[in-house]
Design a protein around this motif. Structure first.
Motif, PDB file in Angstrom:
ATOM      1  N   LEU A 113       0.832  -1.208   0.000  1.00 23.79           N
ATOM      2  CA  LEU A 113       0.000   0.000   0.000  1.00 23.79           C
ATOM      3  C   LEU A 113       0.865   1.255   0.000  1.00 23.79           C
ATOM      4  O   LEU A 113       0.637   2.175  -0.799  1.00 23.79           O
ATOM      5  CB  LEU A 113      -0.931  -0.014   1.215  1.00 23.79           C
ATOM      6  N   ASP A 114       1.850   1.288   0.865  1.00 17.44           N
ATOM      7  CA  ASP A 114       2.731   2.456   0.932  1.00 17.44           C
ATOM      8  C   ASP A 114       3.449   2.688  -0.396  1.00 17.44           C
ATOM      9  O   ASP A 114       3.565   3.835  -0.862  1.00 17.44           O
ATOM     10  CB  ASP A 114       3.764   2.290   2.049  1.00 17.44           C
ATOM     11  N   LEU A 115       3.930   1.628  -1.006  1.00 13.43           N
ATOM     12  CA  LEU A 115       4.650   1.772  -2.273  1.00 13.43           C
ATOM     13  C   LEU A 115       3.726   2.199  -3.411  1.00 13.43           C
ATOM     14  O   LEU A 115       4.096   3.061  -4.216  1.00 13.43           O
ATOM     15  CB  LEU A 115       5.359   0.461  -2.622  1.00 13.43           C
ATOM     16  N   PHE A 116       2.540   1.611  -3.487  1.00 11.05           N
ATOM     17  CA  PHE A 116       1.608   2.010  -4.544  1.00 11.05           C
ATOM     18  C   PHE A 116       1.174   3.469  -4.372  1.00 11.05           C
ATOM     19  O   PHE A 116       1.020   4.191  -5.361  1.00 11.05           O
ATOM     20  CB  PHE A 116       0.393   1.088  -4.595  1.00 11.05           C
ATOM     21  N   ARG A 117       1.005   3.897  -3.135  1.00 10.65           N
ATOM     22  CA  ARG A 117       0.701   5.313  -2.903  1.00 10.65           C
ATOM     23  C   ARG A 117       1.864   6.186  -3.346  1.00 10.65           C
ATOM     24  O   ARG A 117       1.664   7.231  -3.963  1.00 10.65           O
ATOM     25  CB  ARG A 117       0.399   5.555  -1.425  1.00 10.65           C
ATOM     26  N   GLU A 118       3.074   5.747  -3.028  1.00 12.58           N
ATOM     27  CA  GLU A 118       4.269   6.523  -3.373  1.00 12.58           C
ATOM     28  C   GLU A 118       4.415   6.713  -4.883  1.00 12.58           C
ATOM     29  O   GLU A 118       4.819   7.783  -5.346  1.00 12.58           O
ATOM     30  CB  GLU A 118       5.508   5.828  -2.809  1.00 12.58           C
ATOM     31  N   VAL A 173      -3.778   0.735  -5.287  1.00 13.04           N
ATOM     32  CA  VAL A 173      -4.056   1.114  -3.898  1.00 13.04           C
ATOM     33  C   VAL A 173      -5.408   0.536  -3.498  1.00 13.04           C
ATOM     34  O   VAL A 173      -5.554  -0.070  -2.431  1.00 13.04           O
ATOM     35  CB  VAL A 173      -4.028   2.652  -3.712  1.00 13.04           C
ATOM     36  N   LEU A 174      -6.402   0.690  -4.365  1.00  9.55           N
ATOM     37  CA  LEU A 174      -7.735   0.162  -4.066  1.00  9.55           C
ATOM     38  C   LEU A 174      -7.740  -1.361  -3.964  1.00  9.55           C
ATOM     39  O   LEU A 174      -8.413  -1.930  -3.099  1.00  9.55           O
ATOM     40  CB  LEU A 174      -8.739   0.624  -5.117  1.00  9.55           C
ATOM     41  N   ASN A 213      -8.749  -3.548  -0.606  1.00 10.71           N
ATOM     42  CA  ASN A 213      -9.711  -4.651  -0.661  1.00 10.71           C
ATOM     43  C   ASN A 213      -9.124  -5.912  -0.031  1.00 10.71           C
ATOM     44  O   ASN A 213      -9.790  -6.604   0.747  1.00 10.71           O
ATOM     45  CB  ASN A 213     -10.118  -4.916  -2.107  1.00 10.71           C
ATOM     46  N   ILE A 214      -7.876  -6.203  -0.355  1.00 14.97           N
ATOM     47  CA  ILE A 214      -7.220  -7.385   0.226  1.00 14.97           C
ATOM     48  C   ILE A 214      -7.125  -7.231   1.741  1.00 14.97           C
ATOM     49  O   ILE A 214      -7.379  -8.189   2.487  1.00 14.97           O
ATOM     50  CB  ILE A 214      -5.814  -7.586  -0.379  1.00 14.97           C
ATOM     51  N   MET A 215      -6.792  -6.029   2.207  1.00 16.50           N
ATOM     52  CA  MET A 215      -6.699  -5.799   3.651  1.00 16.50           C
ATOM     53  C   MET A 215      -8.046  -6.044   4.321  1.00 16.50           C
ATOM     54  O   MET A 215      -8.105  -6.628   5.412  1.00 16.50           O
ATOM     55  CB  MET A 215      -6.190  -4.381   3.919  1.00 16.50           C
ATOM     56  N   GLY A 216      -9.129  -5.636   3.676  1.00 17.45           N
ATOM     57  CA  GLY A 216     -10.458  -5.914   4.212  1.00 17.45           C
ATOM     58  C   GLY A 216     -10.717  -7.403   4.320  1.00 17.45           C
ATOM     59  O   GLY A 216     -11.295  -7.882   5.304  1.00 17.45           O
TER      60      GLY A 216
END
Length: 108
Positions: free
Chosen positions: A74-79, A86-87, A91-94
């Motif tokens: 997540l951090d890398l995709f945001r970066e 990111v989405l 979803n995977i985190m959920g």
């Protein structure tokens, strides 16, 4: 094939193919892709490796390891500004929270 972003992408795609059939093999491939991506400073490949490895850990019910990898992804995709991925990671985190029984966290 030379070590480069294309090779990291290929290894990550192969890991995705193994994910459902043989999560252990997929995790090995992810380690390889992550290592190569780190050496290349290839953030997209690194993020994909973490995302796929996190998925594998989820399939193996290793929820803490799965969440740790997804947070890195997540951090890398945001970066790198990849909103679609990111989405996907959110979803995977959920799913991780749901499978671990933490429904309160899954709702946020």
């Amino acid at each position: 094939m030379e070590d480069g972003p294309a090779k990291a992408d290929l290894i990550n795609r192969l890991a995705v193919e193994y994910r459902e059939k043989d999560p252990g093999k997929a995790i090995e491939l992810c380690h390889w892709a992550i290592d190569l991506s780190q050496r290349l400073d290839y953030k997209k490949g690194l993020a994909e490796g973490y995302r796929t490895r996190g998925n594998c850990y989820l399939l193996l019910s290793e929820h803490e390891r799965a969440m740790a990898d997804e947070r890195l992804a997540l951090d890398l995709f945001r970066e790198i500004g990849d909103g679609q991925r990111v989405l996907r990671v959110i979803n995977i985190m959920g799913n991780i929270w749901r499978h671990s029984g933490d429904l309160k966290a899954a709702r946020c």
